[in-house]
Design an enzyme around this catalytic site. Structure first.
Site, PDB file in Angstrom:
ATOM      1  N   HIS A  46     -15.940   7.153  11.629  1.00  0.00           N
ATOM      2  CA  HIS A  46     -16.130   8.490  11.066  1.00  0.00           C
ATOM      3  C   HIS A  46     -17.594   8.909  10.990  1.00  0.00           C
ATOM      4  O   HIS A  46     -17.890  10.046  10.638  1.00  0.00           O
ATOM      5  CB  HIS A  46     -15.484   8.582   9.686  1.00  0.00           C
ATOM      6  CG  HIS A  46     -13.993   8.451   9.717  1.00  0.00           C
ATOM      7  ND1 HIS A  46     -13.190   9.336  10.390  1.00  0.00           N
ATOM      8  CD2 HIS A  46     -13.162   7.522   9.175  1.00  0.00           C
ATOM      9  CE1 HIS A  46     -11.921   8.968  10.264  1.00  0.00           C
ATOM     10  NE2 HIS A  46     -11.881   7.864   9.527  1.00  0.00           N
ATOM     11  N   ASP A  85     -21.992  -7.765  22.289  1.00  0.00           N
ATOM     12  CA  ASP A  85     -23.155  -8.068  23.124  1.00  0.00           C
ATOM     13  C   ASP A  85     -24.453  -7.511  22.545  1.00  0.00           C
ATOM     14  O   ASP A  85     -25.525  -8.089  22.770  1.00  0.00           O
ATOM     15  CB  ASP A  85     -22.948  -7.535  24.548  1.00  0.00           C
ATOM     16  CG  ASP A  85     -22.073  -8.448  25.398  1.00  0.00           C
ATOM     17  OD1 ASP A  85     -21.700  -9.532  24.916  1.00  0.00           O
ATOM     18  OD2 ASP A  85     -21.764  -8.068  26.540  1.00  0.00           O
ATOM     19  N   GLU A 150      -3.834   0.150   6.818  1.00  0.00           N
ATOM     20  CA  GLU A 150      -3.965   1.456   6.169  1.00  0.00           C
ATOM     21  C   GLU A 150      -2.790   2.383   6.470  1.00  0.00           C
ATOM     22  O   GLU A 150      -2.937   3.605   6.427  1.00  0.00           O
ATOM     23  CB  GLU A 150      -5.282   2.113   6.565  1.00  0.00           C
ATOM     24  CG  GLU A 150      -5.650   2.009   8.023  1.00  0.00           C
ATOM     25  CD  GLU A 150      -7.103   2.401   8.288  1.00  0.00           C
ATOM     26  OE1 GLU A 150      -7.722   3.083   7.463  1.00  0.00           O
ATOM     27  OE2 GLU A 150      -7.616   2.011   9.358  1.00  0.00           O
ATOM     28  N   ASP A 176      -6.306   6.620   4.114  1.00  0.00           N
ATOM     29  CA  ASP A 176      -5.285   6.773   5.147  1.00  0.00           C
ATOM     30  C   ASP A 176      -3.924   6.292   4.665  1.00  0.00           C
ATOM     31  O   ASP A 176      -2.893   6.872   5.020  1.00  0.00           O
ATOM     32  CB  ASP A 176      -5.707   6.017   6.406  1.00  0.00           C
ATOM     33  CG  ASP A 176      -6.753   6.775   7.204  1.00  0.00           C
ATOM     34  OD1 ASP A 176      -6.456   7.881   7.683  1.00  0.00           O
ATOM     35  OD2 ASP A 176      -7.880   6.275   7.343  1.00  0.00           O
TER      36      ASP A 176
END
Length: 263
Positions: A46, A85, A150, A176
């Protein structure tokens, strides 16, 4: 050099207090990193983050006593590979609803023959550009995988998700979850709280760390009392905006100011 302090802290079973970082800014992350929180979430779901902005924040937090956690937008294998990475060691993956999803994520964070992570870290920051001996073996031990439960489906499958070897912790996404239960924006609704508390108890009873984020101090203290171990208690954006509005209001400016009288 590869030791993951957040994973070690989870193993200690001590409560860890965290903060959400949504500003997508290395300078802001540096400030938060000196504020005293145990862990910080660089939010790629978000927050307006991309691979390079997350990299810059990881670099900014290298000297911080706070442990960085990177939340990806989704649990895609190619994306996991890239963020590992650049040096992320702890990943938080949203919307994990099934055992099969959790198993796929475990494979994505591990090298063959135990997983599917691509062998490219020799040219990456994660291996200190190929200066760490046996990086692949050490990386598998030190990567910390946190999954978010969630939805109602995730809670129904919670036992199965918890049984997956390689899932290092389960994080409840309360906003959520509340929406999925039909209580959007009503985190304090009794059915939502009952579901959250039952899930936290189940996670800790299974011997895995439980996490959660709310901006409600009373709820956070309640969750800690139930055994939640990694609890985020606020976010940089909300704290910054609240402080600025409070300052403006003292001079009769800003949202809610009327006729120069402030709030």
């Amino acid at each position: 050099m590869l030791k993951n302090p957040f994973k070690a802290a989870l193993a200690s079973r001590k409560p860890l207090i965290g903060l959400w970082l949504n500003m997508a800014d290395a300078y802001a992350a540096s400030m938060a990193g000196q504020a005293g929180f145990d862990w910080l979430v660089i939010d790629g779901e978000h927050g307006p983050n991309d691979l390079r902005s997350v990299l810059h924040q990881l670099q900014a937090l290298e000297s911080s006593p706070s442990f960085p956690v990177v939340r990806l937008p989704v649990g895609e294998k190619w994306m996991i590979k890239q963020f590992l990475d650049i040096g992320a060691q702890t990943l938080l993956i949203p919307m994990v609803d099934t055992r099969e999803q959790a198993e796929a994520l475990v494979r994505a964070v591990r090298y063959p023959p135990y997983g599917e992570r691509g062998m490219g870290a020799a040219v990456a920051r994660a291996s200190r550009f190929n200066t760490i001996d046996d990086y692949a073996q050490a990386a598998d031990r030190e990567v910390c995988l946190l999954v978010q439960a969630e939805t109602r489906q995730a809670l129904e499958n919670l036992d199965a998700i918890l049984s997956v070897d390689g899932v290092d912790g389960v994080f409840i996404g309360p906003a959520d979850l509340a929406a999925d239960m039909g209580f959007a924006g009503q985190l304090d609704a009794e059915p939502v709280q009952q579901a959250i508390e039952a899930a936290l108890v189940k996670i800790t009873a299974a011997g895995k760390p439980a996490g959660i984020l709310t901006f409600d101090e009373n709820l956070n203290k309640r969750y800690l009392s139930l055994g939640a171990q990694f609890v985020a208690v606020g976010g940089d954006v909300t704290e910054f905006v609240t402080a600025l509005r409070r300052l403006a209001s003292r001079y009769g400016r800003g949202v809610g100011a009327e006729n120069g009288k402030g709030y």
